[in-house]
Every structure is written in structure tokens, then in C-alpha cells.
Design a protein around this motif. Structure first.
Motif, PDB file in Angstrom:
ATOM      1  N   SER A  66       0.841  -1.194   0.000  1.00  0.00           N
ATOM      2  CA  SER A  66       0.000   0.000   0.000  1.00  0.00           C
ATOM      3  C   SER A  66       0.882   1.253   0.000  1.00  0.00           C
ATOM      4  N   SER A  67       0.260   2.413  -0.153  1.00  0.00           N
ATOM      5  CA  SER A  67       1.027   3.645  -0.399  1.00  0.00           C
ATOM      6  C   SER A  67       2.019   3.982   0.708  1.00  0.00           C
ATOM      7  N   GLY A  68       1.712   3.627   1.937  1.00  0.00           N
ATOM      8  CA  GLY A  68       2.617   3.954   3.039  1.00  0.00           C
ATOM      9  C   GLY A  68       3.446   2.784   3.534  1.00  0.00           C
ATOM     10  N   HIS A  69       3.577   1.730   2.726  1.00  0.00           N
ATOM     11  CA  HIS A  69       4.185   0.486   3.230  1.00  0.00           C
ATOM     12  C   HIS A  69       5.619   0.660   3.722  1.00  0.00           C
ATOM     13  N   ARG A  70       6.331   1.651   3.197  1.00  0.00           N
ATOM     14  CA  ARG A  70       7.711   1.857   3.647  1.00  0.00           C
ATOM     15  C   ARG A  70       7.771   2.342   5.091  1.00  0.00           C
ATOM     16  N   ASN A  71       6.646   2.823   5.614  1.00  0.00           N
ATOM     17  CA  ASN A  71       6.596   3.257   7.022  1.00  0.00           C
ATOM     18  C   ASN A  71       6.194   2.129   7.964  1.00  0.00           C
ATOM     19  N   ILE A  72       5.986   0.912   7.409  1.00  0.00           N
ATOM     20  CA  ILE A  72       5.468  -0.207   8.200  1.00  0.00           C
ATOM     21  C   ILE A  72       6.549  -1.258   8.400  1.00  0.00           C
ATOM     22  N   ARG A  73       6.684  -1.718   9.627  1.00  0.00           N
ATOM     23  CA  ARG A  73       7.524  -2.868   9.926  1.00  0.00           C
ATOM     24  C   ARG A  73       6.640  -3.926  10.574  1.00  0.00           C
TER      25      ARG A  73
END
Length: 378
Positions: free
Chosen positions: A158-165
Motif C-alpha cells: 500500500s502507499s505507506g508500506h515503507r513506514n510499516i515494519r
């Protein structure tokens, strides 16, 4: 380590909440005790994205969330198995035929497209159905999705996946404002803590009014063309949502593989995950009233799952309580977790950000039962 938000639960609701918060620029840590994304109730369910009308609040939440799913669908992968197959509500008799017309009025009044079908149109729409049925209601924009893969997409694409761990095999043991303590003793700091782990949310907030409802599902071999729509009996709510004991209702879904996924049952007061053959037999027997050829199909597998249910059938979305600032709950979705996951995430994120939600959040407040008790039920 401290992040903007810690989401407990990597099922479809937790994944949706994490994706929404991450899209708004927050760093998000997702924890789940399981070894894979989308386990638990997410993996056990049918993945039906359906507008439901058991109450005005359910209609508002499910219709809002279905529109979010339809907007998201072009971004999903083939492996996510999203299909806009529509829902066909079938009437067994004249009483249910009148109920179909009432439901049509309610749905169209809420700007949900629906078409009334007489007996002949019903047979043309779904030839496998019993010829004795009185008619039905087609909701063409309802859909299905393979929820475990959709949860993975939300967390990884999803669009913010780089902010998710995401941390799997990582059980949360306790929650306090600003911190989650893990079962291994580690601690993770988070500005906001979101509890979205279904039934096990009660272990973190024991006062949550959530109880388990066991359900059975069965899937057949591949029979392409046998079924085109998700098909449910118009007596579904009455049949499947009794207050106690075991109940069954007709609910059949065409999978993109050509298989037929069959539900559904409800049982209280048990956490035994074993398949109970008498319940399964009742489920198949009821389905055969609507799909006469069904008993002749080869069954491949049966399994059970547990839905997290609240007393009024609506989820808990909002702050856990005044004594736990920054701790939020997104749980208790029962059989509509997949359908309402995206709307749940939007409503939760709006509350965290202090912005106006798209729909009224009052019916889903975590403290609504306490408020009702303190007012004497008025």
C-alpha cells in the motif's frame, strides 16, 4: 525503540489500520503472535465484501467500507482474488420475497444499487438454484477477496508500506499508554497503541465486551460455472444469528478457482476448534434446499474459525478508555471484519488525528455499553 504507532494484530483489520496510519505519514510497528500475515479469523473466513443491514449503523459502516474496497480493487494483485461477483439474496417463500422488496427499498435509499428479481429472473441469473424459490435481490457491486493475501498487500504494497515494519511470532502480553510489553519481556514504545487482534484483544483489555462465535466452512472441488454469485438466504440474519446454541444458514460463494465455498454456522460457549460433523451436516442439508445438486459435489476440506462478537453485533472502534490515553481498539467485527476493515481504519485514523470522520462514530464507541448501563438503558 519508539514508533508513532504500534498495531497489535496482522489480520485484515490490523493490516488496514496500519496501512491507513502509515499513509498519513506515521511510522508503524505491526505485531502478531502468528507466523504469517492474515492468520486467525482472517484466514478462516469467506472474504465476502457485502453491504449488510442488520441495523442502520451496520448499513452505514458496511456500505462505506465496500466503496473503499471498490476504489482499492484496481491496485490489488491477481493473487488477492478480488472479484465483483455480486450478492444474490434468495427468497424461499412469499414472506421472504416481501423481505427482498423491503431490503431493496432500504438499500436503494442508502444509494446502494440493488435489483429485485422475480422467480424467472432468479433462475436465469443463477440456474443452479432450486426452481421452487420465490425470487431474490441482486446487489451487483458486492465482492469477494482472498483476505490473507489482501492483508499482506496492505502491509507490504500500500502507499505507506515503507513506514510499516511487521514482526511475526511476537505476542503482546500487556499494554500501557505509550508501550507494549511482549511475551518475551521486550518492550516497544509507541505514541499510539492500536489493539486489533480480534478475540485475543480481551487479554490486553479484559473489560472489552467480546465473545467467541465458532463457525464452520467447507470447500468443494472445482466445478467451473456451477455458481456465479455469492448466494445467501434472505432469512440469513434470523437463521445464523441466534443468541445461543448452534445455528446454520445458507451461504455459498464461487471462488475464482471454480470451487464453491460453503457456510455458515454459529456456535457460542466453545473454543474447541474441531470440525463438528453434525453441525457440518446441518449446514449442507440447509444448503441443499437452495442448491439441490450440492450434495453430489466432492468436498475437499472443512475447517472452523472463531469470530469476535459484541452484544449488539457492531465493532469496537475508538479509545480504549480514559485511563489508557493513546490506546485504541479496533476489534469485535464478528463476520464482517473483511468487509468493514477499510472503513474501520479510516474511522480510527480520524479519531487519532482529531479530524472529522466520514460517518458517525458513536455507534462503534468502545464505551457504548457502559454508557447505556449508566443511563439505565435509555
Amino acid at each position: 525503540m519508539t514508533v508513532d504507532a504500534v498495531v497489535i494484530g496482522a489480520g485484515i483489520v490490523g493490516a488496514a489500520c496500519a496501512a491507513e496510519l502509515a499513509a498519513q505519514g506515521m511510522t508503524v510497528e505491526v505485531l502478531d503472535a502468528a507466523s504469517s500475515i492474515g492468520g486467525g479469523a482472517t484466514a478462516a473466513g469467506m472474504g465476502h465484501i457485502v453491504v449488510m443491514n442488520d441495523s442502520p449503523a451496520e448499513l452505514a459502516l458496511s456500505s462505506y467500507s465496500r466503496e473503499l474496497w471498490l476504489a482499492l480493487a484496481p491496485s490489488l494483485r491477481a493473487a488477492d482474488a478480488f472479484a465483483r461477483c455480486g450478492t444474490l439474496w434468495v427468497a424461499a417463500d412469499d414472506e421472504e420475497w416481501r423481505a427482498a422488496q423491503t431490503l431493496h427499498h432500504v438499500l436503494t435509499g442508502a444509494c446502494v444499487k440493488a435489483d429485485v428479481l422475480d422467480a424467472a429472473a432468479l433462475r436465469e441469473c443463477e440456474p443452479s438454484l432450486a426452481p421452487s424459490l420465490a425470487g431474490g435481490l441482486l446487489v451487483p457491486d458486492d465482492a469477494i477477496v482472498y483476505a490473507p493475501r489482501a492483508a499482506q498487500w496492505l502491509l507490504e504494497h500500500s502507499s505507506g508500506h515503507r513506514n510499516i515494519r511487521v514482526r511475526l511470532g511476537c505476542a503482546a502480553a500487556a499494554v500501557t499508554p505509550g508501550e507494549v510489553r511482549l511475551a518475551n519481556g521486550d518492550r516497544i514504545g509507541g505514541g499510539q497503541i492500536v489493539i486489533a487482534n480480534g478475540l485475543t484483544a480481551r487479554a490486553l483489555v479484559p473489560t472489552l465486551p467480546i465473545e467467541p462465535k465458532k463457525g464452520h466452512l467447507l470447500i468443494t472441488d472445482r466445478y467451473r460455472g456451477y455458481l456465479s454469485h455469492q448466494v445467501l438466504e434472505l432469512g440469513y440474519i434470523k437463521s445464523a444469528h441466534q443468541a445461543q446454541g448452534a445455528s446454520v444458514a445458507f451461504n455459498a460463494q464461487p471462488r475464482p478457482t471454480g470451487q464453491v465455498l460453503l457456510g455458515s454456522s454459529r456456535q457460542f460457549d466453545t473454543l474447541d476448534a474441531a470440525v463438528e460433523w453434525p453441525v457440518l451436516a446441518r449446514m449442507v442439508e440447509r444448503a441443499a434446499r437452495y442448491l439441490p445438486a450440492l450434495p453430489s459435489l466432492n468436498a475437499m476440506r472443512a475447517w472452523t474459525g472463531f469470530r469476535a462478537a459484541t452484544p449488539d453485533g457492531l465493532p469496537l472502534i475508538g479509545p480504549a478508555g480514559e485511563s489508557s490515553p493513546g490506546v485504541w481498539v479496533a476489534a469485535g467485527h464478528e463476520g464482517l471484519g473483511v468487509t468493514t476493515s477499510l472503513a474501520t481504519a479510516k474511522l480510527l485514523a480520524a479519531q487519532i488525528a482529531g479530524t472529522d470522520p466520514a460517518i458517525d462514530i458513536a455507534p462503534y464507541r468502545v464505551d457504548r455499553f457502559r454508557m447505556e448501563a449508566s443511563s439505565g438503558g435509555r
